[in-house]
Design a protein around this motif. Structure first.
Motif, PDB file in Angstrom:
ATOM      1  N   LYS A  49       0.840  -1.214   0.000  1.00  0.00           N
ATOM      2  CA  LYS A  49       0.000   0.000   0.000  1.00  0.00           C
ATOM      3  C   LYS A  49       0.869   1.255   0.000  1.00  0.00           C
ATOM      4  O   LYS A  49       0.592   2.221  -0.708  1.00  0.00           O
ATOM      5  CB  LYS A  49      -0.940   0.006   1.199  1.00  0.00           C
ATOM      6  CG  LYS A  49      -2.038  -1.014   1.092  1.00  0.00           C
ATOM      7  CD  LYS A  49      -2.922  -0.992   2.331  1.00  0.00           C
ATOM      8  CE  LYS A  49      -3.968  -2.082   2.280  1.00  0.00           C
ATOM      9  NZ  LYS A  49      -4.759  -2.139   3.510  1.00  0.00           N
ATOM     10  N   HIS A  50       1.933   1.232   0.805  1.00  0.00           N
ATOM     11  CA  HIS A  50       2.824   2.386   0.874  1.00  0.00           C
ATOM     12  C   HIS A  50       3.495   2.640  -0.477  1.00  0.00           C
ATOM     13  O   HIS A  50       3.549   3.785  -0.949  1.00  0.00           O
ATOM     14  CB  HIS A  50       3.868   2.183   1.964  1.00  0.00           C
ATOM     15  CG  HIS A  50       4.876   3.273   2.039  1.00  0.00           C
ATOM     16  ND1 HIS A  50       4.571   4.550   2.479  1.00  0.00           N
ATOM     17  CD2 HIS A  50       6.202   3.294   1.709  1.00  0.00           C
ATOM     18  CE1 HIS A  50       5.651   5.311   2.419  1.00  0.00           C
ATOM     19  NE2 HIS A  50       6.654   4.568   1.956  1.00  0.00           N
ATOM     20  N   ARG A  52       2.459   1.799  -3.393  1.00  0.00           N
ATOM     21  CA  ARG A  52       1.443   2.324  -4.301  1.00  0.00           C
ATOM     22  C   ARG A  52       1.196   3.807  -4.041  1.00  0.00           C
ATOM     23  O   ARG A  52       1.014   4.587  -4.974  1.00  0.00           O
ATOM     24  CB  ARG A  52       0.143   1.541  -4.163  1.00  0.00           C
ATOM     25  CG  ARG A  52       0.189   0.173  -4.806  1.00  0.00           C
ATOM     26  CD  ARG A  52      -1.102  -0.562  -4.635  1.00  0.00           C
ATOM     27  NE  ARG A  52      -1.173  -1.695  -5.560  1.00  0.00           N
ATOM     28  CZ  ARG A  52      -2.298  -2.255  -5.959  1.00  0.00           C
ATOM     29  NH1 ARG A  52      -3.455  -1.816  -5.509  1.00  0.00           N
ATOM     30  NH2 ARG A  52      -2.267  -3.266  -6.804  1.00  0.00           N
ATOM     31  N   SER A  53       1.197   4.198  -2.777  1.00  0.00           N
ATOM     32  CA  SER A  53       0.884   5.589  -2.431  1.00  0.00           C
ATOM     33  C   SER A  53       1.981   6.555  -2.857  1.00  0.00           C
ATOM     34  O   SER A  53       1.722   7.754  -2.994  1.00  0.00           O
ATOM     35  CB  SER A  53       0.628   5.720  -0.930  1.00  0.00           C
ATOM     36  OG  SER A  53       1.834   5.667  -0.184  1.00  0.00           O
ATOM     37  N   ILE A  54       3.210   6.075  -3.056  1.00  0.00           N
ATOM     38  CA  ILE A  54       4.308   6.957  -3.465  1.00  0.00           C
ATOM     39  C   ILE A  54       4.687   6.746  -4.934  1.00  0.00           C
ATOM     40  O   ILE A  54       5.726   7.221  -5.375  1.00  0.00           O
ATOM     41  CB  ILE A  54       5.539   6.800  -2.542  1.00  0.00           C
ATOM     42  CG1 ILE A  54       6.074   5.372  -2.555  1.00  0.00           C
ATOM     43  CG2 ILE A  54       5.214   7.266  -1.124  1.00  0.00           C
ATOM     44  CD1 ILE A  54       7.383   5.173  -1.791  1.00  0.00           C
ATOM     45  N   SER A  73      -7.169   1.051  -7.766  1.00  0.00           N
ATOM     46  CA  SER A  73      -6.493   1.487  -6.551  1.00  0.00           C
ATOM     47  C   SER A  73      -6.917   2.902  -6.187  1.00  0.00           C
ATOM     48  O   SER A  73      -7.186   3.717  -7.066  1.00  0.00           O
ATOM     49  CB  SER A  73      -4.976   1.461  -6.778  1.00  0.00           C
ATOM     50  OG  SER A  73      -4.293   2.108  -5.728  1.00  0.00           O
ATOM     51  N   LYS A  74      -6.923   3.199  -4.902  1.00  0.00           N
ATOM     52  CA  LYS A  74      -7.191   4.574  -4.487  1.00  0.00           C
ATOM     53  C   LYS A  74      -5.932   5.427  -4.578  1.00  0.00           C
ATOM     54  O   LYS A  74      -6.002   6.638  -4.499  1.00  0.00           O
ATOM     55  CB  LYS A  74      -7.777   4.615  -3.086  1.00  0.00           C
ATOM     56  CG  LYS A  74      -6.873   4.138  -1.986  1.00  0.00           C
ATOM     57  CD  LYS A  74      -7.578   4.217  -0.639  1.00  0.00           C
ATOM     58  CE  LYS A  74      -6.690   3.680   0.462  1.00  0.00           C
ATOM     59  NZ  LYS A  74      -7.336   3.784   1.762  1.00  0.00           N
ATOM     60  N   PHE A  75      -4.765   4.780  -4.775  1.00  0.00           N
ATOM     61  CA  PHE A  75      -3.502   5.497  -4.737  1.00  0.00           C
ATOM     62  C   PHE A  75      -3.010   5.990  -6.091  1.00  0.00           C
ATOM     63  O   PHE A  75      -2.513   7.097  -6.210  1.00  0.00           O
ATOM     64  CB  PHE A  75      -2.426   4.619  -4.100  1.00  0.00           C
ATOM     65  CG  PHE A  75      -2.735   4.207  -2.704  1.00  0.00           C
ATOM     66  CD1 PHE A  75      -2.766   5.135  -1.682  1.00  0.00           C
ATOM     67  CD2 PHE A  75      -3.016   2.888  -2.402  1.00  0.00           C
ATOM     68  CE1 PHE A  75      -3.058   4.763  -0.376  1.00  0.00           C
ATOM     69  CE2 PHE A  75      -3.296   2.499  -1.107  1.00  0.00           C
ATOM     70  CZ  PHE A  75      -3.332   3.439  -0.087  1.00  0.00           C
ATOM     71  N   HIS A  99     -11.446   6.014  -6.454  1.00  0.00           N
ATOM     72  CA  HIS A  99     -10.432   5.159  -7.065  1.00  0.00           C
ATOM     73  C   HIS A  99      -9.886   5.767  -8.352  1.00  0.00           C
ATOM     74  O   HIS A  99     -10.599   6.463  -9.075  1.00  0.00           O
ATOM     75  CB  HIS A  99     -11.018   3.773  -7.363  1.00  0.00           C
ATOM     76  CG  HIS A  99     -11.413   3.046  -6.121  1.00  0.00           C
ATOM     77  ND1 HIS A  99     -12.699   3.039  -5.658  1.00  0.00           N
ATOM     78  CD2 HIS A  99     -10.691   2.322  -5.253  1.00  0.00           C
ATOM     79  CE1 HIS A  99     -12.754   2.337  -4.545  1.00  0.00           C
ATOM     80  NE2 HIS A  99     -11.543   1.884  -4.273  1.00  0.00           N
TER      81      HIS A  99
END
Length: 191
Positions: A49-50, A52-54, A73-75, A99
């Motif tokens: 998740k991390h 993906r978020s960056i 994905s929401k990221f 998303h």
């Protein structure tokens, strides 16, 4: 700072092509359910998740997307690549309030596909299976490998397994630049 927060803080936005994978003590990338879920620890799932978020764009292959039951994905936007155009039931999904978009892409030429993805983002996250990952490595299109090793308790064994797996993918020229242990998992960053 918790141990998980400390682990995640070691992974920063990366300009280039980052590959994320998890393997077990036998260097398998999928468990009995055919996905990586049964191999993955809570810390590894948090790391995914991390990462993906960056990242600005997530790229996977159709076989991996099907095995892992991908959803938008929401990221970051997701592209599902296939050389044969067999997208295993996946089709384009537009972004909504919660998303990012998910798109399917026919990819005859990995160099061209990566070049086109790079035009969209210089922070690519590849979540491809071993076959496509090896093709990307052979084409010299991977800049960083984030590899989680589960099922081992010995750091030197996990380190050797990580290096052997990278070599098997065609990334033998990479070396470990960062390593951590959490939740009975070892986390390696290789460049």
């Amino acid at each position: 700072m918790t141990a998980l927060e400390l682990l995640l803080s070691k992974y920063r936005p990366f300009e280039g092509n980052r590959l994320n994978m998890v393997i077990d003590a036998n260097a398998q990338t999928s468990g009995i359910d055919g996905s990586s879920r049964s191999l993955s620890s809570a810390a590894d799932r948090a790391l995914l998740k991390h990462l993906r978020s960056i990242s600005s764009l997530i790229v996977t292959d159709a076989a991996t997307a099907a095995a892992e039951h991908y959803r938008p994905s929401k990221f970051a936007p997701i592209q599902i690549w296939s050389k044969s155009s067999n997208f295993r039931g996946f089709s384009n999904i537009s972004a909504d309030a919660e998303h990012q978009q998910l798109t399917v892409k026919h990819t005859d030429d990995l160099h061209l596909a990566v070049a086109e993805a790079t035009l969209l983002s210089r922070h690519l996250l590849f979540e491809t299976g071993p076959t496509v990952s090896a093709l990307l490595a052979e084409a010299n299109l991977i800049d960083e490998l984030c590899l989680t090793v589960t099922g081992l308790s010995n750091d030197s064994e996990a380190r050797q397994l990580a290096l052997n797996f990278a070599q098997r993918l065609g990334l033998a020229d990479m070396s470990i630049v960062e390593s951590s242990q959490l939740d009975n998992s070892f986390f390696f960053v290789m460049r």
